[in-house]
Design a protein around this motif. Structure first.
Motif, mmCIF file in Angstrom:
data_model
loop_
_atom_site.group_PDB
_atom_site.id
_atom_site.type_symbol
_atom_site.label_atom_id
_atom_site.label_comp_id
_atom_site.label_asym_id
_atom_site.label_seq_id
_atom_site.Cartn_x
_atom_site.Cartn_y
_atom_site.Cartn_z
ATOM 1 N N ARG A 136 0.876 -1.168 0.000
ATOM 2 C CA ARG A 136 0.000 0.000 0.000
ATOM 3 C C ARG A 136 0.914 1.219 0.000
ATOM 4 O O ARG A 136 1.877 1.291 0.740
ATOM 5 C CB ARG A 136 -0.915 0.030 1.206
ATOM 6 C CG ARG A 136 -1.813 1.291 1.198
ATOM 7 C CD ARG A 136 -3.015 1.153 2.057
ATOM 8 N NE ARG A 136 -3.928 0.194 1.425
ATOM 9 C CZ ARG A 136 -5.025 -0.280 2.024
ATOM 10 N NH1 ARG A 136 -5.332 0.098 3.245
ATOM 11 N NH2 ARG A 136 -5.803 -1.126 1.409
ATOM 12 N N GLU A 137 0.597 2.153 -0.852
ATOM 13 C CA GLU A 137 1.377 3.388 -0.966
ATOM 14 C C GLU A 137 0.461 4.554 -0.620
ATOM 15 O O GLU A 137 -0.659 4.631 -1.102
ATOM 16 C CB GLU A 137 1.865 3.507 -2.407
ATOM 17 C CG GLU A 137 2.682 4.708 -2.724
ATOM 18 C CD GLU A 137 3.105 4.692 -4.181
ATOM 19 O OE1 GLU A 137 2.822 5.691 -4.869
ATOM 20 O OE2 GLU A 137 3.690 3.686 -4.636
ATOM 21 N N SER A 138 0.937 5.429 0.240
ATOM 22 C CA SER A 138 0.135 6.607 0.582
ATOM 23 C C SER A 138 0.991 7.852 0.405
ATOM 24 O O SER A 138 2.225 7.796 0.396
ATOM 25 C CB SER A 138 -0.397 6.512 2.014
ATOM 26 O OG SER A 138 0.654 6.593 2.935
ATOM 27 N N TRP A 139 0.334 8.995 0.243
ATOM 28 C CA TRP A 139 0.996 10.277 0.058
ATOM 29 C C TRP A 139 0.015 11.391 0.351
ATOM 30 O O TRP A 139 -1.183 11.154 0.494
ATOM 31 C CB TRP A 139 1.530 10.421 -1.362
ATOM 32 C CG TRP A 139 0.437 10.462 -2.388
ATOM 33 C CD1 TRP A 139 -0.186 11.573 -2.903
ATOM 34 C CD2 TRP A 139 -0.210 9.344 -3.006
ATOM 35 N NE1 TRP A 139 -1.172 11.212 -3.799
ATOM 36 C CE2 TRP A 139 -1.201 9.846 -3.885
ATOM 37 C CE3 TRP A 139 -0.052 7.957 -2.909
ATOM 38 C CZ2 TRP A 139 -2.017 9.024 -4.652
ATOM 39 C CZ3 TRP A 139 -0.873 7.146 -3.674
ATOM 40 C CH2 TRP A 139 -1.832 7.666 -4.523
ATOM 41 N N THR A 146 -4.452 13.251 2.308
ATOM 42 C CA THR A 146 -3.826 11.934 2.151
ATOM 43 C C THR A 146 -4.614 11.098 1.159
ATOM 44 O O THR A 146 -5.845 11.073 1.170
ATOM 45 C CB THR A 146 -3.753 11.206 3.507
ATOM 46 O OG1 THR A 146 -2.984 12.009 4.410
ATOM 47 C CG2 THR A 146 -3.110 9.844 3.367
ATOM 48 N N ASP A 147 -3.897 10.395 0.291
ATOM 49 C CA ASP A 147 -4.487 9.498 -0.689
ATOM 50 C C ASP A 147 -3.662 8.214 -0.681
ATOM 51 O O ASP A 147 -2.538 8.198 -0.166
ATOM 52 C CB ASP A 147 -4.471 10.137 -2.073
ATOM 53 C CG ASP A 147 -5.550 9.576 -2.995
ATOM 54 O OD1 ASP A 147 -6.206 8.586 -2.624
ATOM 55 O OD2 ASP A 147 -5.737 10.144 -4.093
ATOM 56 N N SER A 148 -4.206 7.142 -1.241
ATOM 57 C CA SER A 148 -3.463 5.886 -1.249
ATOM 58 C C SER A 148 -3.938 4.948 -2.348
ATOM 59 O O SER A 148 -5.043 5.094 -2.871
ATOM 60 C CB SER A 148 -3.550 5.196 0.116
ATOM 61 O OG SER A 148 -4.882 4.914 0.441
#
Length: 173
Positions: A136-139, A146-148
């Motif tokens: 899982r990648e979030s930013w 925040t989105d993922s």
């Protein structure tokens, strides 16, 4: 009585014929004979993969970690001189320098990777090697929201370098 006898005989024959059906097939190649499951689809080399090397796994994970932390020079050092890159809507052969520029364009200083699993495999004849990673990648975007995504990357490894990168993802809402 005849109907009951016929039904009993039919049921017995059906039972014994089903016991003789095998869920496996013997496949003969040039030099070997292999038993494989009877799958609903046919491919040239069924069950062709075995566990790959930990060195390949470390190579792929180290390249991904370098990208996550913004170390583009280090990230691309694990890739070959020419790399096939496949992302959503993109399938392109890139030089190592082009890959570095591409990685820089898609990178965000707030990226965080939460690794879920990985698997290294190689073909039985040792001609192909893959490392697949699941994470899982979030930013955070420009507004701080925040989105993922859930991502799967397939790294194709040849001669100790990554020569192909396939990226698949699912947006998390």
């Amino acid at each position: 009585m005849t109907k009951i006898l016929f039904f009993s005989l039919f049921t017995t024959l059906l039972f014994f014929s089903s016991c003789n059906n095998s869920d496996k097939t013997t496949v003969k190649n040039k030099n070997t004979e292999t038993t494989v499951a009877n799958y609903p689809y046919i491919i040239d080399k069924p069950d062709n993969w075995e566990t790959g090397s930990t060195e390949n796994t470390k190579l792929a994970l180290t390249a991904l970690k370098a990208w996550e932390t913004g170390k583009m020079d280090e990230a691309v050092s694990y890739f070959g001189d020419s790399i096939q890159v496949r992302f959503d809507g993109m399938d392109q052969k890139m030089s190592n320098d082009q890959l570095k520029a591409f990685f820089g364009q898609i990178w965000n200083s707030t990226f965080k990777i939460y690794m879920k699993d990985w698997k290294s495999v190689q073909s039985k004849d040792k001609s192909k090697a893959y490392v697949t990673v699941f994470y899982r990648e979030s930013w955070k975007d420009e507004k701080g929201v925040t989105d993922s995504i859930d991502a799967v990357n397939d790294f194709v490894i040849k001669d100790g370098k990554i020569v192909q990168l396939d990226n698949y993802f699912r947006k998390i809402h």
